[in-house]
Scaffold this active site. Structure first.
Site, mmCIF file in Angstrom:
data_model
loop_
_atom_site.group_PDB
_atom_site.id
_atom_site.type_symbol
_atom_site.label_atom_id
_atom_site.label_comp_id
_atom_site.label_asym_id
_atom_site.label_seq_id
_atom_site.Cartn_x
_atom_site.Cartn_y
_atom_site.Cartn_z
ATOM 1 N N TYR A 14 0.809 -1.221 0.000
ATOM 2 C CA TYR A 14 0.000 0.000 0.000
ATOM 3 C C TYR A 14 0.843 1.272 0.000
ATOM 4 C CZ TYR A 14 -3.695 -3.287 1.143
ATOM 5 O OH TYR A 14 -4.573 -4.337 1.107
ATOM 6 N N HIS A 19 -4.497 6.236 -1.184
ATOM 7 C CA HIS A 19 -5.094 6.157 0.152
ATOM 8 C C HIS A 19 -4.069 6.410 1.257
ATOM 9 C CE1 HIS A 19 -9.100 5.559 1.390
ATOM 10 N NE2 HIS A 19 -9.114 4.274 1.637
ATOM 11 N N PHE A 64 -6.234 -1.303 9.399
ATOM 12 C CA PHE A 64 -6.522 -0.881 8.033
ATOM 13 C C PHE A 64 -7.353 0.395 8.109
ATOM 14 C CE2 PHE A 64 -4.937 -5.046 7.151
ATOM 15 C CZ PHE A 64 -4.228 -4.838 5.968
ATOM 16 N N ASN A 66 -10.247 1.439 7.282
ATOM 17 C CA ASN A 66 -11.636 1.436 7.758
ATOM 18 C C ASN A 66 -11.755 1.249 9.268
ATOM 19 O OD1 ASN A 66 -12.027 1.583 5.035
ATOM 20 N ND2 ASN A 66 -13.169 -0.320 4.855
ATOM 21 N N ASN A 112 -14.012 6.392 4.643
ATOM 22 C CA ASN A 112 -14.243 5.399 5.697
ATOM 23 C C ASN A 112 -13.280 5.533 6.873
ATOM 24 O OD1 ASN A 112 -16.482 4.209 4.493
ATOM 25 N ND2 ASN A 112 -15.203 2.874 3.233
#
Length: 191
Positions: A14, A19, A64, A66, A112
């Protein structure tokens, strides 16, 4: 005392995705202060520094995206940090690419990570710094888009956004949110 949180997803796959610009800003701040986020507590990597006679905690949740609130809320409780001393740095697909927006409070919108923080601390009156990560192409799923990496030309602009977001944090700590908004929100970055 301030808690400055960059939101993102843990894991090498990631790194440098849309994000994870919140993580990028925290890394930039850590470099600025000459610290490493090498302590672990409450599902997050963090470091403590002093700036402008304030204690500052830099935090990257290891949950994570969320579930970001699962790290933020215990930090706030443990260190006695009020929502007005929380700064959350996130990606934003709805603002013009090449801009950074500071907001003193507000809803989570479609983000989120922000939803998780708001739900866990039961408060939306905290500062957020949003970095534009470009608009999602119509053919792409939102999750795929925010987990994608920037093109080389986008990255040049995003690197400037990361630097500007770092400056925004320092301005908030040095003066206040309104002063930082007046200085930062009108800037449009070009390649």
């Amino acid at each position: 005392m301030y808690l400055i949180v960059g939101l993102g997803n843990p894991g090498r796959q990631y790194e440098k995705t849309r994000h994870n610009v919140g993580f990028d800003v925290i890394d930039k701040l850590a470099d600025h202060f000459g610290v490493k986020l090498d302590k672990l507590k409450f599902k997050g990597s963090y470091a403590q520094v002093r700036y402008e006679n304030e204690k500052i905690i830099l935090l990257k949740p290891e949950t994570f995206m969320n579930a970001s609130g699962e790290s933020v809320q215990p930090f706030m409780n443990y260190f006695g940090i009020e929502p007005e001393n929380l700064i959350v740095i996130v990606d934003d697909i709805d603002i013009k690419f090449g801009t950074v927006r500071i907001r003193a409070n507000g809803s989570a919108g479609t983000h989120n990570g922000l939803k998780s923080v708001i739900n866990r601390i039961n408060n939306k009156n905290f500062t957020r710094i949003k970095l534009a990560v470009n608009q999602k192409p119509t053919y792409m799923d939102l999750a795929d888009f925010v987990l994608s990496k920037f093109t080389d030309s986008e990255r040049k602009i995003v690197d400037k956004e990361v630097e500007l977001a770092k400056d925004a944090v320092l301005e908030i700590l040095k003066s206040d949110v309104n002063t930082a908004m007046n200085k930062i929100n009108s800037i449009e970055l070009k390649e």
